[in-house]
Scaffold this motif. Structure first.
Motif, PDB file in Angstrom:
ATOM      1  N   ILE A  64       0.845  -1.198   0.000  1.00 41.49           N
ATOM      2  CA  ILE A  64       0.000   0.000   0.000  1.00 41.49           C
ATOM      3  C   ILE A  64       0.880   1.247   0.000  1.00 41.49           C
ATOM      4  N   GLY A  65       1.926   1.233   0.815  1.00 46.01           N
ATOM      5  CA  GLY A  65       2.837   2.384   0.878  1.00 46.01           C
ATOM      6  C   GLY A  65       3.510   2.668  -0.457  1.00 46.01           C
ATOM      7  N   GLU A  66       3.910   1.599  -1.152  1.00 52.02           N
ATOM      8  CA  GLU A  66       4.540   1.767  -2.466  1.00 52.02           C
ATOM      9  C   GLU A  66       3.550   2.309  -3.487  1.00 52.02           C
ATOM     10  N   GLN A  67       2.306   1.848  -3.403  1.00 52.34           N
ATOM     11  CA  GLN A  67       1.277   2.358  -4.314  1.00 52.34           C
ATOM     12  C   GLN A  67       1.040   3.850  -4.077  1.00 52.34           C
ATOM     13  N   ILE A  68       0.919   4.235  -2.801  1.00 50.50           N
ATOM     14  CA  ILE A  68       0.683   5.640  -2.471  1.00 50.50           C
ATOM     15  C   ILE A  68       1.876   6.488  -2.909  1.00 50.50           C
ATOM     16  N   THR A  69       3.082   5.981  -2.694  1.00 48.71           N
ATOM     17  CA  THR A  69       4.295   6.701  -3.109  1.00 48.71           C
ATOM     18  C   THR A  69       4.305   6.918  -4.616  1.00 48.71           C
ATOM     19  N   ARG A  70       4.026   5.837  -5.380  1.00 46.05           N
ATOM     20  CA  ARG A  70       4.007   5.943  -6.845  1.00 46.05           C
ATOM     21  C   ARG A  70       2.955   6.943  -7.299  1.00 46.05           C
ATOM     22  N   LEU A  71       1.779   6.871  -6.720  1.00 45.07           N
ATOM     23  CA  LEU A  71       0.693   7.780  -7.101  1.00 45.07           C
ATOM     24  C   LEU A  71       1.006   9.228  -6.712  1.00 45.07           C
ATOM     25  N   ARG A  72       1.654   9.406  -5.561  1.00 49.67           N
ATOM     26  CA  ARG A  72       2.027  10.771  -5.155  1.00 49.67           C
ATOM     27  C   ARG A  72       3.029  11.360  -6.133  1.00 49.67           C
ATOM     28  N   GLN A  73       4.000  10.553  -6.553  1.00 53.93           N
ATOM     29  CA  GLN A  73       4.994  11.032  -7.514  1.00 53.93           C
ATOM     30  C   GLN A  73       4.339  11.317  -8.858  1.00 53.93           C
ATOM     31  N   GLU A  74       3.454  10.431  -9.275  1.00 50.62           N
ATOM     32  CA  GLU A  74       2.750  10.584 -10.544  1.00 50.62           C
ATOM     33  C   GLU A  74       1.895  11.857 -10.543  1.00 50.62           C
ATOM     34  N   SER A  94       1.695  11.332   9.612  1.00 53.12           N
ATOM     35  CA  SER A  94       0.940  10.108   9.294  1.00 53.12           C
ATOM     36  C   SER A  94       1.125   9.720   7.831  1.00 53.12           C
ATOM     37  N   VAL A  95       1.060  10.690   6.939  1.00 52.48           N
ATOM     38  CA  VAL A  95       1.249  10.413   5.512  1.00 52.48           C
ATOM     39  C   VAL A  95       2.661   9.877   5.273  1.00 52.48           C
ATOM     40  N   GLU A  96       3.653  10.481   5.916  1.00 50.72           N
ATOM     41  CA  GLU A  96       5.031  10.014   5.772  1.00 50.72           C
ATOM     42  C   GLU A  96       5.156   8.557   6.227  1.00 50.72           C
ATOM     43  N   ARG A  97       4.480   8.204   7.322  1.00 47.81           N
ATOM     44  CA  ARG A  97       4.539   6.836   7.834  1.00 47.81           C
ATOM     45  C   ARG A  97       3.828   5.869   6.880  1.00 47.81           C
ATOM     46  N   HIS A  98       2.739   6.298   6.268  1.00 48.98           N
ATOM     47  CA  HIS A  98       2.057   5.463   5.271  1.00 48.98           C
ATOM     48  C   HIS A  98       2.959   5.244   4.055  1.00 48.98           C
ATOM     49  N   LEU A  99       3.608   6.311   3.605  1.00 47.46           N
ATOM     50  CA  LEU A  99       4.502   6.218   2.447  1.00 47.46           C
ATOM     51  C   LEU A  99       5.677   5.282   2.730  1.00 47.46           C
ATOM     52  N   ALA A 100       6.212   5.372   3.934  1.00 46.93           N
ATOM     53  CA  ALA A 100       7.372   4.559   4.309  1.00 46.93           C
ATOM     54  C   ALA A 100       6.986   3.119   4.632  1.00 46.93           C
ATOM     55  N   GLY A 101       5.700   2.885   4.849  1.00 43.81           N
ATOM     56  CA  GLY A 101       5.263   1.539   5.194  1.00 43.81           C
ATOM     57  C   GLY A 101       5.454   1.207   6.654  1.00 43.81           C
ATOM     58  N   THR A 102       5.734   2.208   7.483  1.00 41.58           N
ATOM     59  CA  THR A 102       5.907   1.950   8.913  1.00 41.58           C
ATOM     60  C   THR A 102       4.583   1.973   9.651  1.00 41.58           C
TER      61      THR A 102
END
Length: 93
Positions: A24-34, A52-60
């Protein structure tokens, strides 16, 4: 009588392309970059604090189901296409 080797050379078989399932974190990261959103902009769109968003992006930390919906709506709006985040790695929809 031993079998004679075939004169036809063996060709390598095509291997299906395997792609690692995105978390999920990788998907959110890719979509944020896109979508070219900063973490701060994304946090504002999904009504979360930047940490919280940073933690979701990092997968922590795993986002709650409601937050995943907020991410989907935000990316759908920004990218102008329906975005669905797969909740189960390996099952991209």
């Amino acid at each position: 009588v031993p079998e004679q080797p075939s004169s036809t050379p063996l060709l390598p078989t095509a291997q299906p392309e395997t792609r690692k399932a995105e978390t999920i974190g990788e998907q959110i990261t890719r979509l944020r970059q896109e979508s070219r959103l900063t973490v701060e902009q994304l946090a504002e769109k999904v009504n979360l604090d930047t940490r919280s968003v940073e933690r979701h992006l990092a997968g922590t930390a795993a986002p709650r189901i409601g937050h995943i919906g907020a991410y989907e709506r935000a990316f759908t709006e920004v990218l102008g296409r329906k975005v669905v985040i797969s909740k189960t790695p390996g099952k991209r929809r």
